[in-house]
Design an enzyme around this catalytic site. Structure first.
Site, PDB file in Angstrom:
ATOM      1  N   GLN A   1     -14.168  -8.540   2.397  1.00 13.71           N
ATOM      2  CA  GLN A   1     -12.933  -7.929   2.883  1.00 13.71           C
ATOM      3  C   GLN A   1     -12.945  -7.747   4.396  1.00 13.71           C
ATOM      4  O   GLN A   1     -13.920  -7.271   4.975  1.00 13.71           O
ATOM      5  CB  GLN A   1     -12.693  -6.574   2.222  1.00 13.71           C
ATOM      6  CG  GLN A   1     -11.303  -6.008   2.547  1.00 13.71           C
ATOM      7  CD  GLN A   1     -11.038  -4.675   1.901  1.00 13.71           C
ATOM      8  OE1 GLN A   1     -11.471  -3.645   2.409  1.00 13.71           O
ATOM      9  NE2 GLN A   1     -10.314  -4.679   0.776  1.00 13.71           N
TER      10      GLN A   1
ATOM     11  N   CYS B   1      -6.443   0.983   3.673  1.00 14.82           N
ATOM     12  CA  CYS B   1      -7.358   2.057   4.068  1.00 14.82           C
ATOM     13  C   CYS B   1      -6.564   3.229   4.658  1.00 14.82           C
ATOM     14  O   CYS B   1      -5.791   3.047   5.598  1.00 14.82           O
ATOM     15  CB  CYS B   1      -8.373   1.557   5.087  1.00 14.82           C
ATOM     16  SG  CYS B   1      -9.507   2.856   5.643  1.00 14.82           S
TER      17      CYS B   1
ATOM     18  N   LYS C   1      -5.154  -6.313  -0.451  1.00 15.74           N
ATOM     19  CA  LYS C   1      -5.013  -5.027  -1.117  1.00 15.74           C
ATOM     20  C   LYS C   1      -4.115  -4.142  -0.268  1.00 15.74           C
ATOM     21  O   LYS C   1      -4.312  -4.035   0.949  1.00 15.74           O
ATOM     22  CB  LYS C   1      -6.371  -4.348  -1.325  1.00 15.74           C
ATOM     23  CG  LYS C   1      -6.253  -3.046  -2.117  1.00 15.74           C
ATOM     24  CD  LYS C   1      -7.589  -2.352  -2.326  1.00 15.74           C
ATOM     25  CE  LYS C   1      -7.364  -1.074  -3.145  1.00 15.74           C
ATOM     26  NZ  LYS C   1      -8.583  -0.255  -3.241  1.00 15.74           N
TER      27      LYS C   1
ATOM     28  N   HIS D   1      -2.896  -0.329  -4.729  1.00 15.10           N
ATOM     29  CA  HIS D   1      -3.268   1.063  -4.984  1.00 15.10           C
ATOM     30  C   HIS D   1      -1.981   1.855  -5.089  1.00 15.10           C
ATOM     31  O   HIS D   1      -1.179   1.877  -4.144  1.00 15.10           O
ATOM     32  CB  HIS D   1      -4.138   1.598  -3.841  1.00 15.10           C
ATOM     33  CG  HIS D   1      -4.605   3.002  -4.074  1.00 15.10           C
ATOM     34  ND1 HIS D   1      -5.921   3.308  -4.321  1.00 15.10           N
ATOM     35  CD2 HIS D   1      -3.940   4.180  -4.122  1.00 15.10           C
ATOM     36  CE1 HIS D   1      -6.042   4.618  -4.506  1.00 15.10           C
ATOM     37  NE2 HIS D   1      -4.839   5.166  -4.388  1.00 15.10           N
TER      38      HIS D   1
ATOM     39  N   ASN E   1      -4.459  -0.582  -9.390  1.00 11.50           N
ATOM     40  CA  ASN E   1      -5.554   0.245  -8.879  1.00 11.50           C
ATOM     41  C   ASN E   1      -5.083   1.689  -8.740  1.00 11.50           C
ATOM     42  O   ASN E   1      -3.984   1.939  -8.258  1.00 11.50           O
ATOM     43  CB  ASN E   1      -6.022  -0.313  -7.531  1.00 11.50           C
ATOM     44  CG  ASN E   1      -7.073   0.560  -6.853  1.00 11.50           C
ATOM     45  OD1 ASN E   1      -6.930   0.915  -5.700  1.00 11.50           O
ATOM     46  ND2 ASN E   1      -8.124   0.924  -7.553  1.00 11.50           N
TER      47      ASN E   1
ATOM     48  N   GLU F   1      -6.566   5.898 -10.239  1.00 12.14           N
ATOM     49  CA  GLU F   1      -6.662   6.909 -11.295  1.00 12.14           C
ATOM     50  C   GLU F   1      -7.054   6.361 -12.665  1.00 12.14           C
ATOM     51  O   GLU F   1      -6.575   6.837 -13.695  1.00 12.14           O
ATOM     52  CB  GLU F   1      -5.341   7.687 -11.410  1.00 12.14           C
ATOM     53  CG  GLU F   1      -5.065   8.617 -10.256  1.00 12.14           C
ATOM     54  CD  GLU F   1      -6.158   9.662 -10.032  1.00 12.14           C
ATOM     55  OE1 GLU F   1      -6.497  10.380 -10.982  1.00 12.14           O
ATOM     56  OE2 GLU F   1      -6.665   9.737  -8.889  1.00 12.14           O
TER      57      GLU F   1
ATOM     58  N   GLY G   1     -12.482   2.032  -8.615  1.00 15.79           N
ATOM     59  CA  GLY G   1     -13.462   2.438  -7.625  1.00 15.79           C
ATOM     60  C   GLY G   1     -14.196   3.687  -8.044  1.00 15.79           C
ATOM     61  O   GLY G   1     -15.274   3.642  -8.631  1.00 15.79           O
ATOM     62  N   ARG G   2     -13.593   4.854  -7.806  1.00 12.11           N
ATOM     63  CA  ARG G   2     -14.257   6.117  -8.083  1.00 12.11           C
ATOM     64  C   ARG G   2     -14.635   6.257  -9.562  1.00 12.11           C
ATOM     65  O   ARG G   2     -15.682   6.831  -9.890  1.00 12.11           O
ATOM     66  CB  ARG G   2     -13.365   7.281  -7.648  1.00 12.11           C
ATOM     67  CG  ARG G   2     -13.154   7.356  -6.132  1.00 12.11           C
ATOM     68  CD  ARG G   2     -12.200   8.490  -5.764  1.00 12.11           C
ATOM     69  NE  ARG G   2     -10.878   8.285  -6.359  1.00 12.11           N
ATOM     70  CZ  ARG G   2      -9.985   9.256  -6.530  1.00 12.11           C
ATOM     71  NH1 ARG G   2     -10.270  10.502  -6.176  1.00 12.11           N
ATOM     72  NH2 ARG G   2      -8.808   8.987  -7.059  1.00 12.11           N
TER      73      ARG G   2
END
Length: 334
Positions: free
Chosen positions: A68, A98, A139, A168, A199, A201, A223-224
């Protein structure tokens, strides 16, 4: 259906990618962003953040890792994309999501969503700079302050030649606060012809199913949720572990992670990386919260290793060693 490990700066680095893909269930990774501003970066920068370049662009488990880039100058980003491919990157991903203030202040990440034409110019320049067989993806978030330009940005990315788009489902201003607006991903998916990756939750198999239904996307980026539960991808794919087995396996992963970090970082930084992951594991595992209490004030890497070993020994004494862990993971993460 694909599960993609999301890029997370300062969290999902090479070591984390190696361990999480060794566990299984993850189909693709994206590196932390490489920031480009006004020059062509030396090869050492790419290799430091993406050691997989020396492994044919894959993790030891065989999972493809896209590289990326984040920047606002189309030509400079394109030149760095071409260099990344020369070094072995199997694909280029572009960061328009970001939310970090320092990144946005220097005109990178989500702030670019206020300039859809520039977003398209960056994607187009990169697409021209790399061979046609190299995939270019992007993204994005739903916007910077609001969602009014979400579809415009998605169209710009598609028209510029991206092969896929991860969305996201929040704006920069919304940060990481629930909920994720999966219905907006559905709007974007219906408006473009390229594959869209959802992407935001996804913490459980139930979240995954709801996200797929609402967004209409076959592919999900997590991710998380995967950092908090390294076995989530397997659970989504029908190979769940019990909570006790999963925690026993997580303790082994923590030890492997800590040993690797000890080799790669200076002594003063090692404890921070371990504690960061233990805290994030605490979002899913109650046992991790208790472990963090025992680690919190310790800074010596060797002592931390001892504390991890003791925690694992206590767990095995009560619950036994997970046969599923030994069968599926132990050889792959050794």
């Amino acid at each position: 259906m694909r599960i993609i490990l999301a890029p997370m700066e300062g969290v999902v680095d090479y070591t984390m990618r190696e361990l999480l893909t060794a566990v299984g269930g993850i189909d693709q990774c994206v590196t932390e962003f490489i920031r480009v501003s006004d020059r062509l970066l030396p090869p050492a920068v790419f290799r430091r953040l993406a050691p997989e370049l020396g492994q044919q662009g894959i993790t030891q488990a065989g999972t493809v890792v896209l590289l990326q880039l984040l920047g606002s100058d189309p030509q400079v980003v394109a030149e760095n994309a071409a260099r990344a491919v020369e070094l072995g990157a199997p694909g280029i991903d572009l960061n328009f999501g970001c939310p970090a203030k320092t990144v946005n202040k220097s005109r990178g990440g989500a702030i670019l969503l206020d300039e859809p034409e520039l977003v398209g110019d960056i994607v187009a320049a990169v697409r021209r700079s790399v061979p046609s067989e190299i995939p270019v993806s992007a993204k994005m978030r739903l916007g910077y302050r609001d969602k009014s330009r979400a579809l415009e940005n998605a169209h710009a990315i598609e028209s510029a030649g991206a092969q896929s788009l991860a969305v996201h489902a929040r704006t920069k201003e919304e940060g990481y606060k629930p909920p994720a607006h999966w219905e907006w991903i559905a709007r974007i998916r219906e408006a473009v012809s390229v594959p869209v990756v959802a992407n935001g939750e996804v913490w459980t198999p139930g979240d995954f199913e709801r996200c797929r239904v609402i967004s209409g996307c076959d592919d999900i980026m997590i991710g998380r949720g995967l950092v908090a539960n390294p076995f989530l991808a397997l659970a989504i794919k029908g190979q769940p572990l019990s909570m006790d087995d999963a925690w026993g396996a997580a303790l082994v992963l923590l030890e492997r992670f800590h040993r690797q970090v000890m080799e790669n970082l200076s002594v003063r930084h090692v404890h921070g990386r371990l504690k960061q992951w233990v805290q994030m594991l605490g979002w899913h595992f109650p046992q991790a919260r208790n472990l963090f209490v025992s680690l919190r004030t310790e800074r010596d890497p060797e002592r931390l290793l001892t504390l991890l070993a003791e925690a694992h020994k206590r767990h095995v004494a009560v619950y036994g060693e997970s046969s599923l862990f030994k069968e599926r993971f132990e050889a792959r993460i050794a």
